[in-house]
Design a protein around this motif. Structure first.
Motif, PDB file in Angstrom:
ATOM      1  N   VAL A  75     -38.920 143.159  34.910  1.00 14.14           N
ATOM      2  CA  VAL A  75     -39.176 143.839  36.183  1.00 14.14           C
ATOM      3  C   VAL A  75     -40.344 144.808  36.016  1.00 14.14           C
ATOM      4  N   GLN A  76     -40.359 145.528  34.919  1.00 12.93           N
ATOM      5  CA  GLN A  76     -41.476 146.453  34.656  1.00 12.93           C
ATOM      6  C   GLN A  76     -42.789 145.691  34.488  1.00 12.93           C
ATOM      7  N   ILE A  77     -42.729 144.566  33.781  1.00 19.61           N
ATOM      8  CA  ILE A  77     -43.942 143.753  33.604  1.00 19.61           C
ATOM      9  C   ILE A  77     -44.436 143.242  34.948  1.00 19.61           C
ATOM     10  N   PHE A  78     -43.511 142.707  35.761  1.00 16.86           N
ATOM     11  CA  PHE A  78     -43.902 142.170  37.061  1.00 16.86           C
ATOM     12  C   PHE A  78     -44.442 143.262  37.977  1.00 16.86           C
ATOM     13  N   ARG A  79     -43.851 144.443  37.917  1.00 16.26           N
ATOM     14  CA  ARG A  79     -44.366 145.547  38.738  1.00 16.26           C
ATOM     15  C   ARG A  79     -45.793 145.893  38.342  1.00 16.26           C
ATOM     16  N   ALA A  80     -46.053 145.921  37.032  1.00 19.88           N
ATOM     17  CA  ALA A  80     -47.407 146.225  36.566  1.00 19.88           C
ATOM     18  C   ALA A  80     -48.390 145.125  36.961  1.00 19.88           C
ATOM     19  N   VAL A  81     -47.957 143.887  36.882  1.00 17.51           N
ATOM     20  CA  VAL A  81     -48.841 142.767  37.207  1.00 17.51           C
ATOM     21  C   VAL A  81     -49.148 142.740  38.702  1.00 17.51           C
ATOM     22  N   LEU A  82     -48.143 143.011  39.521  1.00 17.51           N
ATOM     23  CA  LEU A  82     -48.363 142.967  40.965  1.00 17.51           C
ATOM     24  C   LEU A  82     -49.314 144.060  41.438  1.00 17.51           C
ATOM     25  N   ARG A  83     -49.477 145.104  40.651  1.00 15.08           N
ATOM     26  CA  ARG A  83     -50.450 146.147  40.997  1.00 15.08           C
ATOM     27  C   ARG A  83     -51.885 145.695  40.699  1.00 15.08           C
ATOM     28  N   MET A  84     -52.019 144.653  39.870  1.00 13.70           N
ATOM     29  CA  MET A  84     -53.350 144.158  39.523  1.00 13.70           C
ATOM     30  C   MET A  84     -53.937 143.413  40.721  1.00 13.70           C
ATOM     31  N   GLN A  88     -55.761 135.633  38.939  1.00  7.61           N
ATOM     32  CA  GLN A  88     -55.687 134.897  37.678  1.00  7.61           C
ATOM     33  C   GLN A  88     -54.753 135.621  36.704  1.00  7.61           C
ATOM     34  N   GLY A  89     -54.770 136.947  36.699  1.00  6.81           N
ATOM     35  CA  GLY A  89     -53.850 137.720  35.862  1.00  6.81           C
ATOM     36  C   GLY A  89     -52.402 137.508  36.278  1.00  6.81           C
ATOM     37  N   TRP A  90     -52.181 137.420  37.576  1.00  4.12           N
ATOM     38  CA  TRP A  90     -50.827 137.157  38.087  1.00  4.12           C
ATOM     39  C   TRP A  90     -50.330 135.812  37.571  1.00  4.12           C
ATOM     40  N   HIS A  91     -51.182 134.796  37.762  1.00  2.00           N
ATOM     41  CA  HIS A  91     -50.789 133.439  37.374  1.00  2.00           C
ATOM     42  C   HIS A  91     -50.506 133.363  35.875  1.00  2.00           C
ATOM     43  N   LYS A  92     -51.359 133.969  35.079  1.00  4.05           N
ATOM     44  CA  LYS A  92     -51.190 133.915  33.622  1.00  4.05           C
ATOM     45  C   LYS A  92     -49.889 134.596  33.203  1.00  4.05           C
ATOM     46  N   THR A  93     -49.603 135.751  33.779  1.00  6.24           N
ATOM     47  CA  THR A  93     -48.396 136.483  33.430  1.00  6.24           C
ATOM     48  C   THR A  93     -47.143 135.739  33.870  1.00  6.24           C
ATOM     49  N   PHE A  94     -47.138 135.262  35.110  1.00  4.82           N
ATOM     50  CA  PHE A  94     -45.958 134.563  35.604  1.00  4.82           C
ATOM     51  C   PHE A  94     -45.736 133.249  34.866  1.00  4.82           C
TER      52      PHE A  94
END
Length: 161
Positions: A75-84, A88-94
């Protein structure tokens, strides 16, 4: 280190409890897996079975704690990613995190069913199927789950379906 230490301690507790069980029905199991529920069926003493069930419930609580910690971390990782702002960063992380969550969820759900299913629905054939799913399912599905990040494999699966 905490996960390794608690896992080692839990395994040591399981081993000590299992070896202290008096076996009055012989030592032959109905399966080729030496699963704890099968060993408990061979035990003479109800008090030892209660102690062993306590270890199982403790293990379930431990695994649940690990799972909650993993989910909160993601959840913390996704919250940080969604702020980006980078898609492409979203896709790579997910594409990295979701397969891991799928494998962990698959392993935990099959292990919960294997060890916490009611004894009223227990039968030797169901126990064998559950043991195979629990022990062989997640490792077998690992390559498929993690390889779904590969675009060529996704395209091949879409053609196949």
């Amino acid at each position: 280190a905490l996960a390794w230490g608690s896992g080692f301690l839990h395994a040591l507790l399981h081993t000590a409890n299992t070896f202290s069980l008096p076996l009055c029905l012989g030592n032959a199991l109905d399966q080729f897996f030496c699963e704890l529920p099968q060993i408990l069926k061979l035990s003479c003493s109800d008090s030892d079975c209660v102690r062993e069930v306590g270890v199982l419930v403790g293990g379930a609580c431990l695994v649940s704690g690990y799972f909650v910690f993993i989910v909160l971390s993601y959840v913390q990782i996704f919250r940080a990613v969604l702020r980006m702002s980078s898609e492409q960063g979203w896709h790579k992380t997910f594409s990295t995190c979701l397969p891991h969550l799928a494998v962990v969820s698959l392993f935990i759900s099959t292990s919960f069913f294997a060890y916490l299913k009611p004894s009223s629905i227990s039968s030797p054939s169901l126990d064998l199927v559950v043991a195979v799913l629990y022990l062989m399912g997640p490792p077998t599905l690992n390559p498929f789950i993690y390889s779904m990040r590969n675009r060529e494999l996704k395209d091949a699966m879409k053609k196949l379906i």
